[in-house]
Scaffold this motif. Structure first.
Motif, mmCIF file in Angstrom:
data_model
loop_
_atom_site.group_PDB
_atom_site.id
_atom_site.type_symbol
_atom_site.label_atom_id
_atom_site.label_comp_id
_atom_site.label_asym_id
_atom_site.label_seq_id
_atom_site.Cartn_x
_atom_site.Cartn_y
_atom_site.Cartn_z
ATOM 1 N N LYS A 191 -63.565 -2.922 31.031
ATOM 2 C CA LYS A 191 -62.897 -4.075 30.402
ATOM 3 C C LYS A 191 -61.432 -4.080 30.817
ATOM 4 O O LYS A 191 -60.858 -3.032 31.138
ATOM 5 N N ASP A 192 -60.839 -5.249 30.792
ATOM 6 C CA ASP A 192 -59.464 -5.372 31.268
ATOM 7 C C ASP A 192 -58.511 -4.431 30.540
ATOM 8 O O ASP A 192 -57.657 -3.810 31.168
ATOM 9 N N GLN A 193 -58.672 -4.298 29.220
ATOM 10 C CA GLN A 193 -57.771 -3.422 28.466
ATOM 11 C C GLN A 193 -57.958 -1.943 28.829
ATOM 12 O O GLN A 193 -57.086 -1.124 28.552
ATOM 13 N N GLU A 194 -59.064 -1.598 29.505
ATOM 14 C CA GLU A 194 -59.325 -0.216 29.934
ATOM 15 C C GLU A 194 -58.981 0.016 31.405
ATOM 16 O O GLU A 194 -59.021 1.152 31.879
ATOM 17 N N ARG A 195 -58.642 -1.036 32.123
ATOM 18 C CA ARG A 195 -58.500 -0.944 33.580
ATOM 19 C C ARG A 195 -57.432 0.063 34.007
ATOM 20 O O ARG A 195 -57.692 0.915 34.867
ATOM 21 N N ASP A 196 -56.243 -0.007 33.440
ATOM 22 C CA ASP A 196 -55.160 0.883 33.875
ATOM 23 C C ASP A 196 -55.545 2.348 33.662
ATOM 24 O O ASP A 196 -55.354 3.183 34.558
ATOM 25 N N ALA A 197 -56.096 2.661 32.494
ATOM 26 C CA ALA A 197 -56.512 4.044 32.214
ATOM 27 C C ALA A 197 -57.642 4.467 33.149
ATOM 28 O O ALA A 197 -57.670 5.611 33.632
ATOM 29 N N GLU B 213 -60.715 -6.488 45.283
ATOM 30 C CA GLU B 213 -61.602 -7.553 45.725
ATOM 31 C C GLU B 213 -61.291 -7.802 47.190
ATOM 32 O O GLU B 213 -60.265 -7.354 47.700
ATOM 33 N N ARG B 214 -62.173 -8.501 47.847
ATOM 34 C CA ARG B 214 -62.013 -8.728 49.287
ATOM 35 C C ARG B 214 -61.300 -10.055 49.539
ATOM 36 O O ARG B 214 -61.626 -11.071 48.949
ATOM 37 N N HIS B 215 -60.313 -9.994 50.419
ATOM 38 C CA HIS B 215 -59.639 -11.187 50.942
ATOM 39 C C HIS B 215 -59.716 -11.079 52.453
ATOM 40 O O HIS B 215 -59.000 -10.286 53.060
ATOM 41 N N GLY B 216 -60.636 -11.862 53.039
ATOM 42 C CA GLY B 216 -60.865 -11.746 54.475
ATOM 43 C C GLY B 216 -61.458 -10.392 54.782
ATOM 44 O O GLY B 216 -62.470 -9.998 54.210
ATOM 45 N N GLU B 217 -60.821 -9.649 55.649
ATOM 46 C CA GLU B 217 -61.304 -8.317 56.026
ATOM 47 C C GLU B 217 -60.639 -7.209 55.198
ATOM 48 O O GLU B 217 -60.965 -6.040 55.373
ATOM 49 N N ARG B 218 -59.732 -7.571 54.310
ATOM 50 C CA ARG B 218 -58.966 -6.567 53.564
ATOM 51 C C ARG B 218 -59.409 -6.496 52.114
ATOM 52 O O ARG B 218 -59.881 -7.469 51.535
ATOM 53 N N PHE B 219 -59.212 -5.322 51.526
ATOM 54 C CA PHE B 219 -59.418 -5.128 50.097
ATOM 55 C C PHE B 219 -58.039 -5.104 49.455
ATOM 56 O O PHE B 219 -57.160 -4.357 49.879
ATOM 57 N N VAL B 220 -57.864 -5.944 48.437
ATOM 58 C CA VAL B 220 -56.581 -6.032 47.737
ATOM 59 C C VAL B 220 -56.844 -5.844 46.241
ATOM 60 O O VAL B 220 -57.962 -6.056 45.768
ATOM 61 N N PRO B 221 -55.824 -5.422 45.484
ATOM 62 C CA PRO B 221 -56.026 -5.271 44.044
ATOM 63 C C PRO B 221 -56.559 -6.558 43.416
ATOM 64 O O PRO B 221 -56.073 -7.652 43.711
ATOM 65 N N ALA B 222 -57.571 -6.401 42.592
ATOM 66 C CA ALA B 222 -58.184 -7.566 41.934
ATOM 67 C C ALA B 222 -57.226 -8.103 40.878
ATOM 68 O O ALA B 222 -56.555 -7.332 40.185
ATOM 69 N N PRO B 223 -57.153 -9.421 40.739
ATOM 70 C CA PRO B 223 -56.317 -9.983 39.671
ATOM 71 C C PRO B 223 -56.911 -9.631 38.305
ATOM 72 O O PRO B 223 -58.078 -9.269 38.196
ATOM 73 N N ARG C 176 -58.680 -9.897 34.896
ATOM 74 C CA ARG C 176 -59.738 -10.730 34.312
ATOM 75 C C ARG C 176 -60.393 -9.943 33.191
ATOM 76 O O ARG C 176 -60.101 -8.775 32.988
ATOM 77 N N GLU C 177 -61.303 -10.566 32.497
ATOM 78 C CA GLU C 177 -61.902 -9.981 31.295
ATOM 79 C C GLU C 177 -62.616 -8.653 31.554
ATOM 80 O O GLU C 177 -62.505 -7.711 30.779
ATOM 81 N N ARG C 178 -63.361 -8.571 32.667
ATOM 82 C CA ARG C 178 -64.109 -7.342 32.944
ATOM 83 C C ARG C 178 -64.310 -7.176 34.445
ATOM 84 O O ARG C 178 -64.227 -8.125 35.212
ATOM 85 N N TYR C 179 -64.629 -5.932 34.823
ATOM 86 C CA TYR C 179 -64.816 -5.565 36.224
ATOM 87 C C TYR C 179 -66.051 -4.671 36.337
ATOM 88 O O TYR C 179 -66.429 -3.987 35.384
ATOM 89 N N VAL D 75 -64.209 3.023 51.969
ATOM 90 C CA VAL D 75 -63.283 1.887 51.955
ATOM 91 C C VAL D 75 -63.593 0.962 50.782
ATOM 92 O O VAL D 75 -62.693 0.398 50.168
ATOM 93 N N GLU D 76 -64.878 0.826 50.436
ATOM 94 C CA GLU D 76 -65.295 -0.098 49.372
ATOM 95 C C GLU D 76 -65.177 0.488 47.972
ATOM 96 O O GLU D 76 -65.383 -0.218 46.988
ATOM 97 N N THR D 77 -64.849 1.769 47.855
ATOM 98 C CA THR D 77 -64.712 2.377 46.533
ATOM 99 C C THR D 77 -63.659 1.615 45.734
ATOM 100 O O THR D 77 -62.548 1.371 46.224
ATOM 101 N N GLY D 78 -64.044 1.169 44.546
ATOM 102 C CA GLY D 78 -63.158 0.371 43.698
ATOM 103 C C GLY D 78 -63.437 -1.119 43.794
ATOM 104 O O GLY D 78 -62.925 -1.894 42.987
ATOM 105 N N PHE D 79 -64.236 -1.520 44.795
ATOM 106 C CA PHE D 79 -64.532 -2.946 44.982
ATOM 107 C C PHE D 79 -65.248 -3.497 43.760
ATOM 108 O O PHE D 79 -66.244 -2.963 43.315
ATOM 109 N N ASP D 80 -64.711 -4.587 43.211
ATOM 110 C CA ASP D 80 -65.272 -5.225 42.026
ATOM 111 C C ASP D 80 -66.426 -6.118 42.456
ATOM 112 O O ASP D 80 -66.230 -7.192 43.008
ATOM 113 N N VAL D 81 -67.615 -5.639 42.184
ATOM 114 C CA VAL D 81 -68.806 -6.375 42.583
ATOM 115 C C VAL D 81 -68.988 -7.566 41.685
ATOM 116 O O VAL D 81 -69.365 -8.631 42.050
#
Length: 168
Positions: free
Chosen positions: A109-115, A132-142, A144-147, A162-168
């Motif tokens: 959940k968003d309130q748990e993301r930083d921890a 999240e993916r932007h083109g060929e790059r992974f950038v921090p996801a904005p 949102r309510e949940r990930y 490389v995909e570790t952390g990717f918000d599916v």
């Protein structure tokens, strides 16, 4: 040459009846053979369909079993480590050759993301971030309510790293 004998008038109706009856019988036999062939094709289709249904059903049952086993793994432990997930996944992938990979995507959940991101960095994923993916790059996801970030992926590869952390 040959001698031509005309057909007498009284025989003509009998010949026409014989030709007509022969045509009706021939048509009936063709229809019967066609119906038998159609039924045979339907039987083959039904048999093949049942075989495919059974195979798909077995695979779905096996996948369901794998998901349940994975849930039990995580429910039985306060913290599942990467090597534990790898051992579990190797077993599942060996038993079910149709599976290509396994992934762990926890609900964050968003309130748990930083921890959550701090905990992952402390556990050795030094650059971990929910991305999240932007083109060929992974950038921090904005925000949102949940990930559902990919935490574990087996078999592990450089692409999975490389995909570790990717918000599916």
């Amino acid at each position: 040459a040959g001698v031509f004998y005309p057909i007498s008038r009284p025989l003509l109706p009998l010949i026409l009846v014989a030709v007509f009856v022969g045509g009706v019988i021939s048509t009936a036999l063709v229809a019967l053979v066609s119906q038998n062939d159609i039924q045979h094709q339907k039987d083959i289709f039904a048999s093949q369909s049942q075989t495919i249904h059974d195979a798909v059903s077995r695979k779905l049952t096996a996948m369901d079993e794998g998901v349940r086993n994975l849930a039990m793994l995580f429910n039985a432990s306060t913290q599942v480590e990467a090597h534990e997930f790898r051992l579990f996944s190797e077993s599942e992938l060996d038993r079910h050759r149709f599976l290509r990979s396994t992934m762990y995507l926890p609900l964050v959940k968003d309130q748990e993301r930083d921890a959550f991101e701090r905990r992952m960095r402390n556990e050795g994923f030094v650059t971990f971030s929910v991305t999240e993916r932007h083109g060929e790059r992974f950038v921090p996801a904005p925000r949102r309510e949940r990930y559902f970030p990919m935490v574990f992926h087996e078999p592990f590869s450089s692409a999975a790293a490389v995909e570790t952390g990717f918000d599916v």
